[in-house]
Design an enzyme around this catalytic site. Structure first.
Site, PDB file in Angstrom:
ATOM      1  N   GLN A 141      26.311   5.106  48.290  1.00 45.34           N
ATOM      2  CA  GLN A 141      25.442   4.063  48.816  1.00 45.34           C
ATOM      3  C   GLN A 141      26.112   3.333  49.971  1.00 45.34           C
ATOM      4  O   GLN A 141      27.216   2.814  49.812  1.00 45.34           O
ATOM      5  CB  GLN A 141      25.131   3.075  47.688  1.00 45.34           C
ATOM      6  N   GLY A 142      25.458   3.291  51.119  1.00 46.81           N
ATOM      7  CA  GLY A 142      26.003   2.572  52.265  1.00 46.81           C
ATOM      8  C   GLY A 142      25.162   1.355  52.600  1.00 46.81           C
ATOM      9  O   GLY A 142      24.225   1.443  53.393  1.00 46.81           O
ATOM     10  N   TYR A 143      25.496   0.240  52.003  1.00 52.53           N
ATOM     11  CA  TYR A 143      24.744  -1.007  52.250  1.00 52.53           C
ATOM     12  C   TYR A 143      25.629  -2.030  52.962  1.00 52.53           C
ATOM     13  O   TYR A 143      25.360  -2.440  54.077  1.00 52.53           O
ATOM     14  CB  TYR A 143      24.242  -1.611  50.929  1.00 52.53           C
ATOM     15  N   SER A 144      26.711  -2.435  52.256  1.00 53.55           N
ATOM     16  CA  SER A 144      27.541  -3.530  52.773  1.00 53.55           C
ATOM     17  C   SER A 144      28.224  -3.144  54.068  1.00 53.55           C
ATOM     18  O   SER A 144      28.502  -1.968  54.318  1.00 53.55           O
ATOM     19  CB  SER A 144      28.625  -3.895  51.760  1.00 53.55           C
ATOM     20  N   SER A 176      31.155   3.074  47.417  1.00 48.23           N
ATOM     21  CA  SER A 176      31.813   3.570  46.195  1.00 48.23           C
ATOM     22  C   SER A 176      31.694   5.076  46.071  1.00 48.23           C
ATOM     23  O   SER A 176      30.609   5.631  46.226  1.00 48.23           O
ATOM     24  CB  SER A 176      31.181   2.949  44.958  1.00 48.23           C
ATOM     25  N   GLU A 259      16.127  -3.085  37.052  1.00 46.77           N
ATOM     26  CA  GLU A 259      16.924  -3.940  36.178  1.00 46.77           C
ATOM     27  C   GLU A 259      17.697  -3.127  35.149  1.00 46.77           C
ATOM     28  O   GLU A 259      17.180  -2.215  34.540  1.00 46.77           O
ATOM     29  CB  GLU A 259      16.013  -4.925  35.431  1.00 46.77           C
ATOM     30  N   SER A 390      27.692 -11.373  43.890  1.00 47.02           N
ATOM     31  CA  SER A 390      28.776 -12.168  43.291  1.00 47.02           C
ATOM     32  C   SER A 390      28.205 -13.142  42.266  1.00 47.02           C
ATOM     33  O   SER A 390      27.000 -13.383  42.213  1.00 47.02           O
ATOM     34  CB  SER A 390      29.483 -12.954  44.393  1.00 47.02           C
ATOM     35  N   GLU A 392      28.332 -16.217  42.389  1.00 46.72           N
ATOM     36  CA  GLU A 392      27.664 -17.312  43.110  1.00 46.72           C
ATOM     37  C   GLU A 392      26.251 -16.892  43.528  1.00 46.72           C
ATOM     38  O   GLU A 392      25.298 -17.662  43.403  1.00 46.72           O
ATOM     39  CB  GLU A 392      28.485 -17.710  44.350  1.00 46.72           C
TER      40      GLU A 392
END
Lengths: 408, 371
Positions: A141-144, A176, A259, A390, A392
């Site tokens: 997965q290439g998101y961030s 990852s 989910e 995160s 937060e």
């Protein structure tokens, strides 16, 4: 309310447990002889391993699951999944986690497949889904991006149209398992003029496409679970867009909205806390119980035990809701937040119990209590409150989406 | 596996919520803080008409024959509405021991009157030592046939000021012994205590107080186990309802209160407190219901004991975190007597202390884990 299986559920549980018992390759069976490395890198690394026995284990396990249609238990039957009910999937995941059996198919099964089933064209489904189910193709997965973490929608990797292709330039990070993957799905900016959520497309590509480079990141635990992925004039056909062009953000969010109950975490921590209790109670050489701070230690252990029980209930709640046709809202964020924070507290308690011995990193050291599990977990649980939203961000989601508090 | 309520339980919950919103408004809660009796007789009678005092009591004795988990659904609503008065002491401290260990005659004599709201019971368990274990029972009991005479001091006895009967735990030469003691006798002297929750707790001096023997002489502590389990989980249910309401009021306040030109609920410092509150409330609810389920479905003694201790350990701390956040979110207005949030804060402490706080139950969890 009922915390027990119905007779049908119990029967299915037995079926899954018996299957795992009969077919799980030796390499994946829990026990001291199997290294912690095997347990964490798992199937996706093994299938590309230079060690023939690792490779064989990965193939055999995928074949065994494929026979039952259990590589993708949650996919609909028409796409080669097992079409299990919500409750059956939950029981399946529970038993797999209890046996510490590695899931097969990685991101392809858990994320890309379900998204493609919803948004992909018939051609795309026909091309990709069977290869996921056969274990032939693994996905990353290439998101961030370096500058787009929690604020993912600000991502800047550019894909510019050139005839029937996109030409991609930019960088992804935290991809990852990309070093073991064959294909990549990525969010890229296809319209820089549009508002940030509306100029993104969801693209899939062969990871060996020229110009695409994967470089592992060594983490603070000397592991390489993540990578940087660089794009230099990478040409990808426009037919590789999943869903509508510039609607990729919403396609990607389908994945994130998928989910999960987090039951496997609860089961792992339960196994760990029980092993710790057993160790404290039975280790003939140890003098933990005579230490001056033991009262504090035992209450910490009891607290961790309590928290694991609370975490189980949170997981049960998600599946109960889904089973009665409800869609979890803030509840999944509660599980992620509470589960990851429990993980860190558990590691802290474990390192507390073993005192100076918690310096020891190697699982093979003769002095290492419980294979140094807590020392390594103390380091490796750090990313848990950071990745996949995160703590937060989870609290923001709970407060705004769940409780309706105004966005800041 | 299913963590939802049954249709019947949903009806019970919704019915109770509607009823209590009308019949137990904030003003009544405040009035009862300063009332000598501490409860409204008309509300008490209406609750009996709803069948609540008799919810657990078998139908043959005039009750509704519901199970303990059903009662917890109701008690959650009681916590939400902060219902004042001797409901828990009568049902959990009176009806439960009678159902568990009462003779057929005692059940026939008392249970129908409890169900109809005609008598109020309480449990006189703790003493000046304030212990919850067997050693804490030092009040003298002497048995003569079916009669038992008590001498000693019971402390923190809930609703003793209005109770018609109290179930007293004393100690004879054979061990802990229980008796049903009528309060309208010279040997029973009740002195009310002023408490943090302004509920009614009392010192009860027993001076040759006469009662009926309940259960078997010397076997009272074992007999009390199911009573203590239920009362403890009942307190958890009350705390869950209380904390849920405190949380809802606080979130509403955070949406309305404007500072720096925006609702304070748009600040992440406040949002994250609210997120932690809902996590704690939900965590409390399920661990409480798991214990209630273990009791209701007759899981093994070990599992039941463990689940009760886990529930009280968790709910005691978690609901305290919730009401503390509730106060902080409210700022200055929250610590005035006029504003409602402090009503929850003070009552949480009462329930947290009742039948042992988190440390007490965490210790029992640790013991059961063998560490």
């Amino acid at each position: 309310m009922d915390w027990q299986d119905s007779p049908e559920q119990a029967q299915f549980r037995t079926e899954v447990a018996d299957f795992i018992q009969a077919r799980l390759p030796e390499r994946y069976r829990s026990g001291d002889e199997n290294s912690d490395e095997t347990q964490t890198t798992g199937w996706q690394a093994d299938r590309k391993s230079n060690d023939p026995s690792a490779k064989e284990s990965a193939i055999n396990w995928a074949d065994a699951l494929a026979e039952k249609g259990w590589i993708a238990p949650h996919w609909p039957k028409e796409y080669g999944g097992a079409g299990l009910s919500v409750m059956e999937q939950f029981i399946y995941n529970q038993e797999m986690a209890k046996a510490d059996a590695p899931p097969v198919g990685g991101m392809g099964v858990s994320l890309l497949g379900p998204t493609m089933i919803v948004h992909g064209s018939e051609e795309q489904k026909a091309e990709h889904l069977p290869k996921i189910l056969s274990g032939e193709v693994a996905w990353a997965q290439g998101y961030s991006e370096p500058s787009s973490g929690s604020d993912l929608a600000s991502l800047q990797t550019r894909a510019i149209r050139d005839g029937d292709d996109f030409v991609i330039n930019g960088q992804k990070i935290w991809t990852s398992g990309a070093q073991y993957a064959d294909w990549l799905f990525a969010l890229v900016r296809t319209d820089p003029e549009a508002p940030k959520h509306r100029g993104i497309s969801f693209l899939v590509m062969d990871i060996t496409t020229p110009g695409l480079t994967v470089r592992p990141i060594i983490d603070m635990g000397w592991q390489e679970p993540f990578n940087e992925t660089f794009f230099e004039d990478v040409r990808v056909s426009t037919s590789n867009v999943i869903g509508e062009e510039n609607r990729g953000w919403y396609v990607g969010m389908t994945l994130l909205d998928f989910e999960r109950s987090g039951i496997s975490g609860a089961i792992e921590y339960e196994r760990t806390i029980k092993e710790l209790i057993e160790y404290v109670n039975s280790e003939p050489e140890n003098d933990i119980k005579t230490r001056d701070d033991f009262e504090s230690v035992r209450h910490q252990i009891a607290d961790r035990y309590l928290e694991v029980n609370v975490l189980f209930n949170f997981a049960f709640r998600i599946v109960s809701m889904q089973n009665s046709g409800m869609v979890p809202n803030y509840e999944a964020s509660v599980n992620k937040m509470f589960g990851s924070e429990t993980h860190q507290r558990l590691a802290r308690t474990g390192t507390k119990v073993f005192g100076l011995y918690s310096n020891l990193w190697s699982e093979e050291n003769e002095y290492a209590p419980m294979r140094s599990l807590f020392t390594r977990d103390y380091v490796r649980s750090v990313p848990h409150t950071i990745f996949s939203g995160s703590s937060e961000i989870q609290r923001n989601v709970i407060a705004t989406r769940g409780l309706g508090l105004p966005r800041g | 596996m299913d963590l939802g309520l049954t249709e019947m339980q949903e009806m019970l919950k919704n019915g109770a919520r509607d009823f209590l919103e009308n019949e137990c408004p904030e003003q009544l809660v405040r009035d009862m803080e300063e009332d000598e009796a501490g409860y409204s007789t008309s509300l008490w009678e209406k609750m009996a008409e709803q069948g609540w005092q008799g919810l657990l009591i078998p139908e043959e004795h005039g009750g509704a024959g519901f199970n303990f988990l059903d009662l917890c659904v109701l008690l959650e609503e009681f916590g939400r509405a902060l219902v004042p008065g001797p409901f828990m002491s009568t049902v959990l401290g009176g009806a439960v021991p009678l159902i568990e260990i009462g003779s057929e005659d005692q059940k026939a004599e008392f249970l129908p009157k409890i169900a109809s709201g005609d008598v109020i019971f309480t449990l006189a368990l703790t003493e000046p030592s304030a212990r919850f274990d067997e050693e804490g029972v030092q009040c003298q009991a002497s048995v003569d046939g079916n009669n038992v005479t008590f001498n000693g001091v019971k402390l923190f006895v809930p609703d003793a000021n209005v109770a018609d009967y109290m179930i007293v735990a004393g100690r004879s030469e054979k061990g802990v012994t229980l008796g049903i003691v009528a309060t309208d006798q010279d040997g029973v002297d009740v002195t009310q205590l002023q408490t943090i929750a302004r509920d009614k707790q009392a010192e009860v001096k027993l001076n040759n107080a006469q009662g009926q023997l309940l259960g078997v002489e010397g076997e009272g502590w074992e007999a009390l186990a199911p009573v203590i389990h239920r009362y403890t989980v009942g307190e958890c249910a009350y705390m869950v309802g209380l904390a849920q309401m405190d949380f809802e009021i606080s979130v509403d306040y955070a949406k309305e209160r404007v500072q720096f030109g925006r609702p304070i609920g748009s600040f992440q410092a406040i949002q994250h407190k609210c997120a932690d509150m809902v996590t704690d409330v939900d965590g409390s609810r399920f661990i409480m219901y798991k214990a209630a389920w273990a009791i209701s479905t007759g899981q093994s003694d070990e599992e039941t004991q463990m689940s009760v201790n886990m529930a009280k350990a968790w709910c005691s701390d978690a609901t305290r975190r919730v009401v503390a956040h509730g106060q902080q979110i409210h700022g200055g207005i929250g610590f005035t007597k006029d504003y409602k949030i402090q009503l929850y804060f003070r009552r949480q402490k009462r329930a947290e202390l009742s039948f042992g706080d988190a440390d007490y139950h965490r210790e029992l969890v640790a013991q059961q884990l063998g560490i």
